[in-house]
Design a protein around this motif. Structure first.
Motif, PDB file in Angstrom:
ATOM      1  N   LEU A 126       0.853  -1.185   0.000  1.00 57.05           N
ATOM      2  CA  LEU A 126       0.000   0.000   0.000  1.00 57.05           C
ATOM      3  C   LEU A 126       0.892   1.239   0.000  1.00 57.05           C
ATOM      4  O   LEU A 126       1.728   1.421   0.887  1.00 57.05           O
ATOM      5  N   LYS A 128       1.096   5.214   0.247  1.00 54.48           N
ATOM      6  CA  LYS A 128       0.204   6.161   0.909  1.00 54.48           C
ATOM      7  C   LYS A 128       0.273   7.589   0.385  1.00 54.48           C
ATOM      8  O   LYS A 128      -0.534   8.427   0.789  1.00 54.48           O
ATOM      9  N   ASP A 129       1.227   7.884  -0.483  1.00 50.73           N
ATOM     10  CA  ASP A 129       1.295   9.249  -1.037  1.00 50.73           C
ATOM     11  C   ASP A 129       2.069   9.231  -2.351  1.00 50.73           C
ATOM     12  O   ASP A 129       2.559   8.180  -2.798  1.00 50.73           O
ATOM     13  N   THR A 260      -3.960   7.504  -2.842  1.00 52.80           N
ATOM     14  CA  THR A 260      -3.410   6.197  -2.468  1.00 52.80           C
ATOM     15  C   THR A 260      -3.206   5.347  -3.714  1.00 52.80           C
ATOM     16  O   THR A 260      -3.964   5.447  -4.677  1.00 52.80           O
TER      17      THR A 260
END
Length: 346
Positions: A126, A128-129, A260
């Protein structure tokens, strides 16, 4: 003297013979319930003329022609595999092996409405930015050996866009195939010079549904919002982050632009490739197939993933249906993070 009773008898007989098949056509076209009910109401309230009105204005001939998916070899293979998976799910083999008994209804739904294969041999990260996402994307592209496929709504001619462009040119010079789809409206700021520079270096780049006269065409409505990268058929990226500086530097007056992204390594990247291949075929009529693009799927252990797509080229609103099914099945918690929350009044 004219026999009106006989006229009305024949009128209603013809109406019933023609209206019933047309009503079945409307129901089987898989529209929203509101549109289906509206067309059937018109058919009942305006006999004969309602049917003619539907056949002239209600059929989406142009849309069907525009988004025909016939002839795509990767889709044929995917449909065959999804049919096999559905059979295994009904026999409870696949679900029990993956330990997904509680998600069986959702898996079955996505297999039925979008041929979304369930794959298990996956590793997910994942992101995140924007910084984290671009770092992982550039690292993965550096390691590409056979092909790099990119499909983006926004590909900006800015610092990060040009940095990626130069890396793609470098990889092409190393002998790696590079294919790029950009949406013609989302990436309206890309100049012809940008396209020519990539093409001159052997990169295949095409706009999705080019719009020359936006006020005089419906093409402006059919946009491609996907953000997809597939590398060697084994590594994939998907999510909400386009190729633009705003995800690193923000925008003046708006501040930080956060979204995301997801990095997929494993069999799910192959199913992500099918989505790219379908769009590539739609634009170029070139079929991408073979083990180099679609490595054989495995039963390796890992994170279970289904990749689902939706849009005007799909019969069902598969993602919307999946969200609805997941929410209605929830028993403890529902977390929603989205910049666009526009539920219907109903």
């Amino acid at each position: 003297m004219f026999d009106w009773s006989q006229f009305w008898t024949w009128f209603y007989l013809i109406f019933l013979i023609t209206a019933i098949p047309v009503a079945l056509m409307i129901i089987l076209e898989k529209r929203s319930p509101f549109k289906t009910a509206a067309w059937i109401l018109i058919l009942i309230l305006i006999p004969i003329f309602g049917m003619i009105f539907y056949l002239v204005f209600g059929q989406e001939y142009r849309k069907r022609k525009m988004f025909s998916r016939r002839g795509i070899k990767s889709l044929k293979a995917m449909r065959r595999l999804s049919a096999e998976q559905l059979k295994n799910i009904e026999q409870n083999k696949l679900i029990s092996l993956a330990g997904l008994q509680n998600q069986a209804h959702l898996i079955r739904l996505l297999l039925n409405n979008s041929d979304s294969l369930l794959t298990t041999g996956n590793t997910l990260h994942l992101l995140k930015d924007g910084q984290q996402t671009f770092d992982h994307i550039f690292e993965a592209i550096e390691k590409a050996r056979h092909h790099i496929h990119l499909e983006y709504y926004i590909f900006a001619d800015d610092k990060i866009g040009n940095k990626l462009k130069e890396l793609l040119i470098k990889k092409r010079q190393e002998g790696v195939e590079v294919r790029l789809i950009v949406d013609d409206v989302g990436s309206w700021g890309l100049r012809k010079k940008f396209f020519r520079h990539l093409q001159a270096n052997g990169i295949e780049i095409y706009p999705f549904m080019e719009v020359r006269f936006p006020r005089f065409t419906s093409r402006v409505n059919y946009r491609n919002h996907r953000k997809i990268i597939v590398i060697d058929g084994k590594m994939g990226f998907i999510g909400g982050i386009n190729i633009a500086d705003r995800y690193l530097e923000g925008l003046k007056g708006l501040g930080h632009w956060r979204d995301t992204h997801l990095q997929i390594e494993g069999d799910a990247a192959t199913t992500l490739q099918v989505i790219f291949a379908a769009d590539w075929y739609f634009i170029t009529k070139e079929n991408l197939y073979g083990n180099n693009y679609f490595p054989p799927l495995t039963d390796a252990p890992g994170v279970p993933v289904q990749v689902s797509a939706s849009g005007p080229d799909y019969s069902w609103k598969s993602i919307e249906q999946a969200f609805f099914a997941a929410i209605t099945a929830a028993r403890k918690k529902i977390y929603i993070v989205t910049p666009y929350l526009m539920p219907r009044p109903s």
